[in-house]
Scaffold this motif. Structure first.
Motif, PDB file in Angstrom:
ATOM      1  N   THR A  20      -7.853 -59.326 -27.406  1.00 41.55           N
ATOM      2  CA  THR A  20      -8.245 -60.563 -28.082  1.00 41.55           C
ATOM      3  C   THR A  20      -7.018 -61.305 -28.638  1.00 41.55           C
ATOM      4  N   ARG A  72      -8.140 -70.424 -23.555  1.00 38.04           N
ATOM      5  CA  ARG A  72      -8.534 -69.077 -23.131  1.00 38.04           C
ATOM      6  C   ARG A  72      -8.567 -68.975 -21.613  1.00 38.04           C
ATOM      7  N   GLU A 112     -15.282 -62.263 -26.389  1.00 45.16           N
ATOM      8  CA  GLU A 112     -14.664 -63.526 -26.806  1.00 45.16           C
ATOM      9  C   GLU A 112     -14.764 -64.608 -25.737  1.00 45.16           C
TER      10      GLU A 112
END
Ligand SMILES: Nc1ncnc2c1ncn2[C@@H]1O[C@H](COP(=O)(O)OP(=O)(O)OP(=O)(O)O)[C@@H](O)[C@H]1O
Ligand SMILES: [Mg+2]
Length: 365
Positions: free
Chosen positions: A118, A284, A316
């Motif tokens: 993460t 991301r 996530e």
């Protein structure tokens, strides 16, 4: 390359942990603070001889112990290899390959890993140092000599900083010595810049395509923020010229201001700088494309497929990115995934997965 088994002794909260990893997909399920990250960290440690979380190895020793040990068995090009690492309070390290004492340089060549956690998702929000660390780690798994060059460069840079500080304190300035430092920085630094540029160009080719598939329409561009040139001669010449030009500034600030330790990687989406303009999801997507490309490029260049370590990362990502990630993992890539629960995984995926539960540093099937 596949890990067959892992054994931890007094490694963080894992006092005596044995894990059979003989499967292409392994899922480690556990509540918060049970030891999921610790397991992946220990595997990463065997490949890098450093932790992704701390530069202080001492922290890895269990609070009530004096020494930790990590052992692993793996198979690489049809050959079984065992590795062993231990570290104690007296800072004594023991490194063994197949029971024989080994040098760190050789040890790091045995196991290759790509860790995706993460924290990596914040790569674009992070510091230039975070981005350089990612880049350096990836390159050193491809070119074993790269690590040594980095340490050599760093050593000279620190010597130069000390020299500049001393000169400011004493008021006496040895110009010849500064030139010697700068010459050495140019020789090692140009090579680092060259390899970083080359690696980024190669990974860009792969990442652009993956990124386009996930984002459907967007165009990714990756740039190494250094304009010294493309070939090593140009880089060295421009590096030298800039050192000369900024000599006064370096003396005034008492530190090396020019060189690869100041460079950064810049990502663009459709021509706009991602750090400034991209949404969190867009950032991301870049990291996801980058990590999967890293896996491909290490495999392509070394012939060894790294082990993919996914630390809690699925939770996530949105559905599209989760699916892309799970579908892109080649069935041959050994993947070790941690998660708080199994709900994120489709039954189809769970069918072929070895699942463990971890509680308080102990695992069970
Ligand atoms: N040196 C150490 N000695 C003993 N325990 C430690 C040591 N270092 C860390 N721990 C403990 O190990 C436990 C597990 O940490 P870890 O990061 O692996 O948790 P996790 O299962 O990944 O949890 P999360 O889901 O919150 O990420 C934590 O409670 C932490 O305090
Ligand atoms: Mg964790």
């Amino acid at each position: 390359m596949k890990l067959l088994g892992l054994e931890l002794k007094n490694y963080r909260n894992c006092l005596d942990l044995r894990l059979n990893l003989n499967s292409d997909k392994v899922l480690i399920i556990g509540k918060n603070a049970q030891g999921k990250t610790n397991i992946l960290e220990s595997i990463y440690f065997l490949s890098a001889l450093k932790s992704p979380r701390t530069s202080n190895i001492q922290e890895l020793i269990n609070f009530n112990s004096q020494k930790f040990e990590i052992s692993a068995d793996l198979v690489k090009s049809d050959t079984e290899i065992s590795v062993f690492y231990s570290y104690d309070n007296g800072k004594n390290k023991e490194l063994k390959i197949n029971g024989v004492k080994s040098k760190p340089k050789d040890f790091k060549q045995v196991l290759k890993t790509v860790l995706f956690s993460t924290t990596d998702l914040l790569l674009l929000r992070g510091t230039p140092q975070d981005r350089r660390d990612w880049l350096d780690r990836a390159i050193s798994q491809i070119y074993p000599a790269y690590d040594e060059r980095l340490s050599k460069y760093d050593k000279i840079r620190i010597q130069k900083n000390n020299f500049l500080k001393d000169a400011a304190k004493t008021g006496s300035f040895n110009k010849t010595l500064l030139d010697v430092y700068n010459e050495q920085l140019v020789v090692t630094g140009s090579n680092i810049i060259f390899l970083r540029k080359k690696f980024l160009q190669e990974i860009e080719k792969i990442a652009v395509e993956k990124h386009r598939i996930i984002s459907e329409t967007e165009a990714l561009k990756i740039e190494y923020d250094n304009n010294f040139g493309e070939n090593i001669e140009d880089i060295a010449e421009n590096f030298k010229a800039e050192l000369e030009e900024r000599k006064q500034e370096e003396m005034r600030r008492c530190q090396a201001c020019v060189g690869p330790h100041r460079d950064d990687i810049i990502f663009y989406i459709n021509g706009n700088e991602a750090v400034k303009y991209a949404s969190q999801g867009q950032q991301r997507t870049i990291v996801l494309a980058l990590k999967l490309s890293e896996l491909d490029i290490i495999t392509e260049k070394t012939g060894d497929e790294p082990i993919l370590l996914l630390d809690d990362v699925l939770a996530e990502l949105d559905d599209i990115r989760q699916n892309y990630l799970l579908k892109s993992i080649n069935s041959n890539t050994q993947t070790i995934i941690t998660s708080v629960d199994t709900v994120l995984f489709e039954d189809e995926f769970l069918k072929d997965v070895k699942i463990y539960t971890i509680e308080n540093g102990c695992v069970r099937m």
